[in-house]
Every structure is written in structure tokens, then in C-alpha cells.
Design a protein around this motif. Structure first.
Motif, mmCIF file in Angstrom:
data_model
loop_
_atom_site.group_PDB
_atom_site.id
_atom_site.type_symbol
_atom_site.label_atom_id
_atom_site.label_comp_id
_atom_site.label_asym_id
_atom_site.label_seq_id
_atom_site.Cartn_x
_atom_site.Cartn_y
_atom_site.Cartn_z
ATOM 1 N N ARG A 25 -5.762 -0.198 11.187
ATOM 2 C CA ARG A 25 -5.359 0.959 12.007
ATOM 3 C C ARG A 25 -3.460 0.451 11.112
ATOM 4 N N LEU A 26 -3.599 -0.927 11.797
ATOM 5 C CA LEU A 26 -2.262 -1.526 11.623
ATOM 6 C C LEU A 26 -1.704 -1.858 9.801
ATOM 7 N N ARG A 27 -2.840 -1.996 9.246
ATOM 8 C CA ARG A 27 -2.761 -2.391 7.488
ATOM 9 C C ARG A 27 -2.203 -0.890 6.871
ATOM 10 N N GLY A 28 -3.126 -0.287 7.603
ATOM 11 C CA GLY A 28 -3.470 1.190 7.082
ATOM 12 C C GLY A 28 -1.689 1.612 6.333
ATOM 13 N N ASN A 29 -1.054 1.667 8.364
ATOM 14 C CA ASN A 29 -0.503 2.253 8.583
ATOM 15 C C ASN A 29 1.220 1.693 7.802
ATOM 16 N N ALA A 30 0.460 -0.213 7.618
ATOM 17 C CA ALA A 30 1.961 -0.279 6.844
ATOM 18 C C ALA A 30 1.875 -0.238 5.636
ATOM 19 N N ASN A 31 0.480 0.637 4.897
ATOM 20 C CA ASN A 31 0.810 1.276 3.725
ATOM 21 C C ASN A 31 1.942 1.953 3.298
ATOM 22 N N SER A 32 1.512 3.213 4.289
ATOM 23 C CA SER A 32 1.835 4.168 4.386
ATOM 24 C C SER A 32 3.269 4.132 4.672
ATOM 25 N N MET A 33 3.589 3.568 5.499
ATOM 26 C CA MET A 33 5.140 3.010 5.985
ATOM 27 C C MET A 33 5.824 2.399 4.368
ATOM 28 N N ASP A 34 4.618 1.792 3.496
ATOM 29 C CA ASP A 34 5.645 0.953 2.210
ATOM 30 C C ASP A 34 6.051 2.460 0.978
ATOM 31 N N ARG A 35 4.720 3.143 1.694
ATOM 32 C CA ARG A 35 4.452 4.478 0.215
ATOM 33 C C ARG A 35 5.744 5.434 0.138
ATOM 34 N N ALA A 36 5.735 5.371 1.977
ATOM 35 C CA ALA A 36 7.729 6.159 2.249
ATOM 36 C C ALA A 36 8.871 6.121 1.790
ATOM 37 N N ALA A 37 8.928 4.542 1.630
ATOM 38 C CA ALA A 37 9.824 3.840 1.477
ATOM 39 C C ALA A 37 9.876 3.823 -0.221
ATOM 40 N N GLU A 38 9.019 3.900 -0.372
ATOM 41 C CA GLU A 38 9.116 3.443 -2.544
ATOM 42 C C GLU A 38 9.416 5.187 -2.730
ATOM 43 N N ARG A 39 9.012 6.366 -1.895
ATOM 44 C CA ARG A 39 9.621 7.740 -2.142
ATOM 45 C C ARG A 39 10.974 8.208 -2.257
ATOM 46 N N ASN A 40 11.130 6.934 -0.863
ATOM 47 C CA ASN A 40 12.203 7.279 -0.904
ATOM 48 C C ASN A 40 13.071 6.418 -1.632
ATOM 49 N N ARG A 41 12.800 5.293 -2.039
ATOM 50 C CA ARG A 41 13.680 4.407 -3.451
ATOM 51 C C ARG A 41 13.929 5.206 -4.466
ATOM 52 N N ARG A 42 13.260 6.029 -4.754
ATOM 53 C CA ARG A 42 13.061 6.396 -6.063
ATOM 54 C C ARG A 42 14.068 7.682 -6.233
ATOM 55 N N THR A 43 14.244 7.996 -4.854
ATOM 56 C CA THR A 43 15.192 9.164 -4.406
ATOM 57 C C THR A 43 17.232 8.480 -4.577
ATOM 58 N N LEU A 44 17.047 7.803 -3.604
ATOM 59 C CA LEU A 44 18.322 7.451 -4.334
ATOM 60 C C LEU A 44 18.771 6.280 -5.357
ATOM 61 N N GLU A 45 17.094 5.578 -6.068
ATOM 62 C CA GLU A 45 18.079 4.763 -7.402
ATOM 63 C C GLU A 45 18.477 6.113 -8.021
ATOM 64 N N GLN A 46 17.703 7.710 -8.228
ATOM 65 C CA GLN A 46 18.497 8.695 -8.889
ATOM 66 C C GLN A 46 19.641 8.911 -8.584
#
Length: 225
Positions: A87-108
Motif C-alpha cells: 500500500r505504501l509503495r502504491g501510494n508513492a507511485n501515485s504521488m510520483d505520477r501526480a508530481a509528474e503531471r504538475n511538472r509538465r504543467t510548470l514546464e509549459q
């Protein structure tokens, strides 16, 4: 080591996000709040936020990444069950995907804000002020050239004379300069992408207003660079 704050449009917002991020760095500073705030400031500075919206996005990225690291760290404990580890590792994966989405928005947002094709905001404000001044001067010339007005008839003429060309152009130019001024005043509330589009519209309006009152050919749209 110097600790430079990121350049943002709002020190109030900057202080707010640093206050939110600082507790997430306390574990690495031995509970020192001042050092935690400095760590948050330095991390924010690395993202080079270009405005309030970008600052919020950068803060969100940092929070998601720290949460992902915390979940991964907790999942390495031998004292938790296998299901909790997963569960903790799945949560970490979800957080990482959320960070990546926001990173693409910030770069744009940063790419749009730093585009060399965009007009400078200070130059736009000066262009709006110049267009408004030109409209005022044109209206003053029109009034000075008009002959004294005869008393208006009791019954209006059935077919009023059309507006002279110079008055018509000045009226259109005044309307465009007014709209450009309103758009410029509200630009700080927009996202970088919206602001880029608005800046193009303001530039087109001011150039057209100036051309109308000067009698020059109307500029193309979008403006040539």
C-alpha cells in the motif's frame, strides 16, 4: 551559502507556501524551523516559478515528491505487514505520477512566460498609455476643427449626416484603447498561457488604435515580429 528567494509576484503567497512546506523538511533539520524554512525556500528557488500560479504548481510538485519519498521510506521497514508495504509503495507511485503531471504543467507555463515572441508587459503598458494619449489628442484636434454648433432643431433631421471619417476612426480607436487598458489591468490574475494570449490581443488593439488615429494602414493580425 546565500539563500535567494524565488522571484514571484506575491511575497504574501511566497510566505504562505514556505510555511506549508517547512514542516515537511523538519525531519531533515533536527526540528530547526529556521533551517526548514531555508530548505523550503531553496527547493522552491530551483523551480524558477514565474508567477503565483507557477509558485503553487511548484509547491505542489515538492509536496508530492516528499510524500512519495516518505512512503517509500516507510515501506522499507521490517515491522510492517506485506499488505502495508504494498500500500505504501502504491501510494508513492501515485504521488510520483501526480508530481509528474504538475511538472509538465510548470514546464509549459515557464516556457510560455519565457518565450521571446511575447511582448514585454512594461512595454505593453506603455503602448496602451501612448494609444490613449493619441486618442485624446485626436479628439482634441477634431473638436478644435469643428465650426461653432448652430442651435439644434426642435425636430431632428430625418436623415442625420454620417459621422466624419476622422471622428469614426477616433471613436473606434478610443474603444480599442479602453479595452486594451482593462485587459492589461487584469493580466496579473491569468495563467502564463492565458496571459500570453491576452498580451497578443493587447498588442493588436494598441497597434490598431494608433493606426486609426494616425491615418496609417491598419496592422496585420496577428502582429508581425
Amino acid at each position: 551559502m546565500s539563500h535567494a528567494e524565488p522571484e514571484t509576484g506575491s511575497s504574501v503567497l511566497l510566505n504562505a507556501v514556505i510555511a506549508l512546506l517547512a514542516p515537511m523538511f523538519l525531519w531533515s533539520t533536527g526540528g530547526d524551523v529556521a533551517c526548514a524554512r531555508l530548505a523550503a525556500m531553496e527547493t522552491l528557488a530551483a523551480y524558477r516559478a514565474t508567477g503565483p500560479r507557477s509558485l503553487i504548481t511548484a509547491t505542489t510538485i515538492i509536496a508530492f515528491e516528499l510524500a512519495a519519498l516518505w512512503s517509500l521510506s516507510q515501506s522499507m521497514s521490517d515491522e510492517i505487514s506485506l499488505s502495508m508495504t504494498l500500500r505504501l509503495r502504491g501510494n508513492a507511485n501515485s504521488m510520483d505520477r501526480a508530481a509528474e503531471r504538475n511538472r509538465r504543467t510548470l514546464e509549459q507555463d515557464c516556457r510560455i512566460a519565457g518565450s521571446p515572441d511575447l511582448p514585454n508587459e512594461a512595454a505593453l503598458e506603455a503602448a496602451v498609455a501612448e494609444a490613449q494619449t493619441m486618442v485624446q489628442q485626436a479628439n482634441a484636434r477634431i473638436r478644435a476643427a469643428q465650426p461653432p454648433q448652430a442651435p439644434a432643431p426642435v425636430v431632428p433631421a430625418p436623415n442625420p449626416a454620417p459621422m466624419p471619417e476622422d471622428e469614426r476612426r477616433a471613436a473606434w480607436a478610443g474603444a480599442m484603447a479602453q479595452v486594451a487598458g482593462e485587459m492589461t489591468a487584469d493580466m496579473g490574475t491569468l495563467s502564463p498561457k492565458q496571459r500570453a494570449a491576452e498580451m497578443m490581443r493587447v498588442e493588436a488593439l494598441t497597434q490598431t488604435a494608433a493606426a486609426l488615429v494616425s491615418g496609417a494602414p491598419l496592422p496585420p493580425f496577428p502582429p508581425r515580429r
